[in-house]
Design a protein around this motif. Structure first.
Motif, short mmCIF file in Angstrom:
data_model
loop_
_atom_site.label_atom_id
_atom_site.label_comp_id
_atom_site.label_asym_id
_atom_site.label_seq_id
_atom_site.Cartn_x
_atom_site.Cartn_y
_atom_site.Cartn_z
N TRP A 115 -1.46 -20.28 -50.90
CA TRP A 115 -1.55 -19.20 -49.91
C TRP A 115 -2.51 -18.08 -50.26
O TRP A 115 -2.81 -17.24 -49.42
CB TRP A 115 -0.17 -18.63 -49.61
N THR A 116 -3.04 -18.07 -51.47
CA THR A 116 -4.07 -17.07 -51.78
C THR A 116 -5.35 -17.37 -51.00
O THR A 116 -6.22 -16.51 -50.90
CB THR A 116 -4.36 -17.02 -53.29
N ALA A 117 -5.43 -18.54 -50.40
CA ALA A 117 -6.58 -18.90 -49.55
C ALA A 117 -6.37 -18.45 -48.10
O ALA A 117 -7.25 -18.68 -47.26
CB ALA A 117 -6.79 -20.42 -49.58
N TRP A 118 -5.26 -17.80 -47.80
CA TRP A 118 -4.97 -17.35 -46.43
C TRP A 118 -6.06 -16.42 -45.91
O TRP A 118 -6.49 -15.50 -46.61
CB TRP A 118 -3.60 -16.65 -46.40
N ASP A 119 -6.50 -16.65 -44.68
CA ASP A 119 -7.60 -15.87 -44.10
C ASP A 119 -7.15 -14.60 -43.37
O ASP A 119 -7.97 -13.91 -42.77
CB ASP A 119 -8.44 -16.75 -43.16
N GLY A 120 -5.88 -14.29 -43.40
CA GLY A 120 -5.39 -13.06 -42.78
C GLY A 120 -4.93 -13.22 -41.34
O GLY A 120 -4.39 -12.28 -40.77
N ARG A 121 -5.13 -14.40 -40.77
CA ARG A 121 -4.68 -14.62 -39.39
C ARG A 121 -3.26 -15.19 -39.39
O ARG A 121 -3.00 -16.21 -40.03
CB ARG A 121 -5.60 -15.60 -38.66
N PRO A 122 -2.33 -14.51 -38.67
CA PRO A 122 -0.96 -15.04 -38.58
C PRO A 122 -0.97 -16.44 -37.98
O PRO A 122 -1.83 -16.79 -37.16
CB PRO A 122 -0.25 -14.05 -37.65
N LEU A 123 -0.02 -17.24 -38.40
CA LEU A 123 0.09 -18.63 -37.97
C LEU A 123 1.26 -18.78 -36.99
O LEU A 123 2.36 -18.32 -37.27
CB LEU A 123 0.30 -19.52 -39.19
N GLN A 124 1.00 -19.39 -35.87
CA GLN A 124 2.01 -19.58 -34.83
C GLN A 124 2.91 -20.76 -35.17
O GLN A 124 2.44 -21.82 -35.55
CB GLN A 124 1.32 -19.85 -33.48
N SER A 125 4.22 -20.57 -35.01
CA SER A 125 5.19 -21.65 -35.14
C SER A 125 6.26 -21.41 -34.09
O SER A 125 7.07 -20.49 -34.21
CB SER A 125 5.81 -21.66 -36.54
N GLY A 126 6.21 -22.21 -33.04
CA GLY A 126 7.13 -21.99 -31.93
C GLY A 126 6.83 -20.66 -31.28
O GLY A 126 5.67 -20.34 -31.02
N ASP A 127 7.86 -19.85 -31.11
CA ASP A 127 7.68 -18.55 -30.48
C ASP A 127 7.51 -17.42 -31.49
O ASP A 127 7.57 -16.25 -31.16
CB ASP A 127 8.86 -18.24 -29.55
N ARG A 128 7.27 -17.75 -32.75
CA ARG A 128 7.15 -16.76 -33.81
C ARG A 128 5.81 -16.91 -34.52
O ARG A 128 5.17 -17.95 -34.44
CB ARG A 128 8.27 -16.94 -34.84
N LEU B 173 -2.58 -24.26 -47.45
CA LEU B 173 -3.80 -23.56 -47.04
C LEU B 173 -5.00 -23.87 -47.92
O LEU B 173 -6.02 -23.17 -47.84
CB LEU B 173 -3.53 -22.05 -47.02
N ARG B 174 -4.91 -24.94 -48.70
CA ARG B 174 -6.12 -25.34 -49.44
C ARG B 174 -7.18 -25.77 -48.44
O ARG B 174 -6.85 -26.31 -47.38
CB ARG B 174 -5.81 -26.52 -50.35
N PRO B 175 -8.42 -25.53 -48.75
CA PRO B 175 -9.48 -26.03 -47.87
C PRO B 175 -9.32 -27.53 -47.64
O PRO B 175 -8.92 -28.26 -48.56
CB PRO B 175 -10.77 -25.70 -48.63
#
Length: 162
Positions: free
Chosen positions: A31-44, A155-157
């Motif tokens: 997760w240190t590779a996370w680009d800062g965009r929230p990820l959608q899962s269902g309605d959350r 979140l690995r490339p």
């Protein structure tokens, strides 16, 4: 996640909890590779910090319930907003320091679960005092916390994922 009684099997309940934590930590390591965009899962929506918060809260909430019932009183109900909200802290970058803190926190919470579950007899696991699921069912319910890790994912490339 559901309110239906969790299905159990012959696996050791402590190992069910640690398997969920191991799965969570394997994904969190990416997760240190996370680009800062929230990820959608269902309605959350989910972020690395939110997944850590949810798994930590879930482990703590049900451990508190288990301990209260063993002590012979009702658990203090939680008033957390769970995954319905995303806090500003959830949106912060996820760094190596955050990963280290998450590993430490969640590993220690899992150890509390293991120690407690291993101290219970089979009868205590399956005929737990007070109202609610048996302690075996609580442990199997905890395995559902892998949902939060899976909502963020690996979140690995793409080129490094095998």
């Amino acid at each position: 996640m559901t309110d239906e009684s969790p299905i159990t099997d012959d696996r050791d309940p402590a190992q069910v909890v640690t398997a969920m934590v191991d799965h969570f930590l394997r994904l969190a390591a990416t997760w240190t590779a996370w680009d800062g965009r929230p990820l959608q899962s269902g309605d959350r929506i989910y972020t690395p910090h939110k997944a850590v918060r949810r798994v930590s809260d879930h482990l703590l909430d049900h451990l508190s319930e288990l301990e209260a019932r063993l002590a012979g009183h009702e658990a203090i109900p939680d008033h957390w907003h769970a995954s319905m909200i995303t806090t500003p802290a959830d949106l912060a970058p996820f760094t190596e320091h955050d990963l280290d803190e998450a590993r430490s926190r969640i590993t220690r919470l899992a150890q509390l679960w293991v120690d407690r579950l291993n101290a219970l007899t089979p009868e205590q696991l399956d005929r737990s005092p007070g109202q609610g699921w048996t302690f075996r069912q609580l442990a199997f319910h905890m395995s559902g916390s892998s949902y939060y890790a899976d909502a963020v994912g690996d979140l690995r490339p793409a080129a490094t994922v095998r």
